[in-house]
Each structure stands twice: as C-alpha cells, then as structure tokens.
Write a protein that holds these residues in place. Structure first.
Motif, mmCIF file in Angstrom:
data_model
loop_
_atom_site.group_PDB
_atom_site.id
_atom_site.type_symbol
_atom_site.label_atom_id
_atom_site.label_comp_id
_atom_site.label_asym_id
_atom_site.label_seq_id
_atom_site.Cartn_x
_atom_site.Cartn_y
_atom_site.Cartn_z
ATOM 1 N N THR A 192 38.138 34.528 43.436
ATOM 2 C CA THR A 192 38.696 33.605 42.454
ATOM 3 C C THR A 192 38.271 34.029 41.047
ATOM 4 O O THR A 192 37.135 34.452 40.830
ATOM 5 C CB THR A 192 38.232 32.171 42.716
ATOM 6 O OG1 THR A 192 36.801 32.133 42.750
ATOM 7 C CG2 THR A 192 38.774 31.668 44.043
ATOM 8 N N PHE A 193 39.187 33.862 40.111
ATOM 9 C CA PHE A 193 38.957 34.375 38.767
ATOM 10 C C PHE A 193 37.740 33.756 38.091
ATOM 11 O O PHE A 193 36.957 34.460 37.443
ATOM 12 C CB PHE A 193 40.201 34.148 37.905
ATOM 13 C CG PHE A 193 40.091 34.739 36.535
ATOM 14 C CD1 PHE A 193 40.198 36.108 36.343
ATOM 15 C CD2 PHE A 193 39.863 33.938 35.431
ATOM 16 C CE1 PHE A 193 40.088 36.670 35.084
ATOM 17 C CE2 PHE A 193 39.742 34.493 34.162
ATOM 18 C CZ PHE A 193 39.858 35.861 33.983
ATOM 19 N N ASP A 194 37.575 32.438 38.252
ATOM 20 C CA ASP A 194 36.489 31.789 37.526
ATOM 21 C C ASP A 194 35.112 32.087 38.111
ATOM 22 O O ASP A 194 34.097 31.651 37.570
ATOM 23 C CB ASP A 194 36.714 30.283 37.403
ATOM 24 C CG ASP A 194 36.891 29.580 38.734
ATOM 25 O OD1 ASP A 194 36.756 30.253 39.773
ATOM 26 O OD2 ASP A 194 37.157 28.370 38.726
ATOM 27 N N GLY A 195 35.056 32.852 39.212
ATOM 28 C CA GLY A 195 33.768 33.253 39.762
ATOM 29 C C GLY A 195 33.427 34.714 39.518
ATOM 30 O O GLY A 195 32.384 35.201 39.964
ATOM 31 N N LEU A 196 34.280 35.412 38.779
ATOM 32 C CA LEU A 196 34.086 36.859 38.627
ATOM 33 C C LEU A 196 32.870 37.206 37.779
ATOM 34 O O LEU A 196 32.106 38.117 38.123
ATOM 35 C CB LEU A 196 35.345 37.496 38.028
ATOM 36 C CG LEU A 196 36.589 37.457 38.919
ATOM 37 C CD1 LEU A 196 37.779 38.109 38.209
ATOM 38 C CD2 LEU A 196 36.340 38.150 40.253
#
Length: 316
Positions: free
Chosen positions: A109-113
């Motif tokens: 997921t993008f917000d965990g990158l």
C-alpha cells in the motif's frame, strides 16, 4: 498515458493507479507486512559495472536493491503477466546496468512505503512518489513530525488532472466545479491533500460542501467514479490519460480540464543512506547522458516528463 511537465495542481501527488479492469496478472507473494507482490527488474549483476563501487557494501554483497512500490499505477508501475512492469521498473533496469545490481520490486500500500524504508525492509521507494518538503522532513498532513523523513533523487516530472466519467455528465472542468459534489481519491496521496484543500476553499467561499471518499487504492476510487457515486478522481496527468485511453476500451473515463502544478517524482532513500542516494543520482545522470533514460520515456510516450539532470530534494 502521456505526460507533460506539469504535475499536481494545488497539491503535490504521486502518479495514480490503473483502473481495476486495466491490469492483470499476479506476483510472487511475500511475507512482509503490507507488502504483497514482487518482481525483479531485468538485467544482470556485475561488479564491473561503471558505478558498482559507489554502492554501499551491503548492497554490493547482495547485488540487489530492494524497492518498495504500489504496483497499481499504470503506466508508472503495474502488474502484467506475473511481474511488475512500467516506467519505473524500466528506469530501474537502466539504472541497474550502471550500478551492476538488480532492482527487486515489492508491491504494497502506498501510504506504508516510507515506513518500509524506516524499518529497513526496503532500500528505496520508487513508486511515482512526489518529492515534497513534508516527506523530506517526515511530517504528516497536519505538519506533525512522524518520522525522520527521506531524501529524494528526482527523476521525472508531471502535473495533475481530474478523471471523470465518460461524457463528463457534471461538466467538471476545474477544482472549483467540485464544490457541492462528491469526489473519490486514493488515501494517503497528495491528491487527497489537494481535495482537502479544495474542500476548505469551497467552504470558505460558501459554494457548497465538497465531500471526499478516500480508498486504499486508486482502482477503488475509479470504480466509484465509473458507477456515478463520485464525480471525479484526481491523478497525475500521465496516469489519468492512460486510464482514460485504456479502461473499458476508452469508454469509461475522460480527462477533464487541463493539468496543473508541475513537480518532481523522486526515488526515496533513507536519510542515513547517503551513499546509496548519491550512487543513484550518479547512475541517473549516466543514463540521461547515454540515452537509455530517453529510450524508456519514448517507449511509454512520456518524453515531456523528462528531467535533464538528476537532482536531490528539489520538491517544494
């Protein structure tokens, strides 16, 4: 998707996701928290590569740079035929030839990158991520310090555009037209920030409430727009144009209005890993000079988004 040198209007964003129907294929599963899929850029490892000695010793030994990405963002990165493909993997493959290593992409997921960098799970993030001062300084949407921040090696530029249902039934041409409407967007992106800022403007000007529905993926946001549950999604122009061209054979969406607010995408690196950051910068300059970078952008029809030299932390 085609690109121009614009990118992100009132917000700075990351390139958006391909529609739920626009991509196919599965990737090798991993067991890394929210990281779900993986793929390795093409190319061979070699200690004789021009810039191999510039890399940190740990990466020299592994011959791999681990890359965090959100592979639902065609044409930047997406899944097809059992691997992660797109502009970013192709640029990474060219960088790998200069560095003598492979770039191993893992999707999450993008917000965990960025947190995957902080934990050491990934060496870099390459996911059409906008280089912003907030991300450099480790600030959240409210300006609160949540981490040490990252450094960016900037490699691409783009603007943002609204994606609406084919035929544009609400006649949306700008952000101001969204007042009193409902929009859909991927959570944790700067597109989300743009819609929040526009909602505040609508309220201030007394033009009606802008309602925002945020989803884990842009594909979900697109589905909401397609069904008529929201009037618009917001993406980087290259992605929006790609979605409009490909989703439903070009019958599902269209780009509304022009693109605005150009800004850079950057390869994110942990601030403590300056050796890797500088090696990537040198490799990017090398592929710009030898023409491999241009070949990748020509392949994907995004030459207007080219940078002429590598920069570090040029985002605002």
């Amino acid at each position: 998707m085609t690109a121009s040198t614009t990118r992100r209007t009132t917000a700075k964003t990351r390139i958006a996701a391909v529609g739920a129907i626009a991509v196919a294929g599965t990737m090798l599963l991993t067991a890394c928290g929210d990281q779900t899929n993986s793929g390795t850029s093409e190319g061979t490892t070699s200690s004789d590569a021009p810039l191999f000695a510039k890399l940190p010793e740990k990466i020299q030994k592994a011959r791999v740079i681990k890359v965090g990405t959100d592979a639902a963002y065609a044409p930047m990165e997406y899944e097809e035929g059992g691997k992660i493909v797109g502009i970013d993997p192709d640029i990474a493959a060219a960088l790998g030839k200069e560095l003598g290593v492979t770039f191993q992409f893992t999707s999450g997921t993008f917000d965990g990158l960025i947190s995957s960098l902080n934990t050491g799970r990934q060496d870099i993030v390459m996911s059409a991520m906008s280089d912003t001062k907030a991300r450099q300084e480790g600030l959240d949407d409210t300006g609160k310090k949540t981490g040490t921040g990252v450094d960016f090696v900037d490699y691409f530029t783009s603007g943002v555009s609204l994606l609406v249902k084919k035929g544009n039934p609400q006649n949306i041409t700008s952000l101001d037209d969204l007042c009193g409407e409902k929009v859909a967007v991927q959570r944790g992106t700067i597109y989300h920030d743009t819609f929040k800022a526009q909602a505040a403007t609508c309220k201030k000007d007394g033009k009606g409430t802008l309602t925002i529905e945020a989803f884990d993926t842009d594909a979900e946001a697109q589905t909401r727009v397609k069904s008529g549950g929201a009037v618009a999604d917001l993406n980087d122009y290259p992605v929006a144009a790609h979605i409009a061209k490909t989703a439903g054979g070009g019958k599902d969406f269209e780009v509304a209005g022009g693109q605005t607010d150009a800004g850079p995408f950057g390869i994110a690196v942990d601030k403590d890993n300056t050796q890797l950051r500088d090696a990537l910068k040198e490799a990017l300059d090398a592929i710009i000079e030898n023409g491999e970078y241009k070949k990748v952008l020509e392949k994907w029809d995004v030459t207007n988004s080219a940078v002429t030299k590598a920069t570090i932390n040029a985002g605002k």
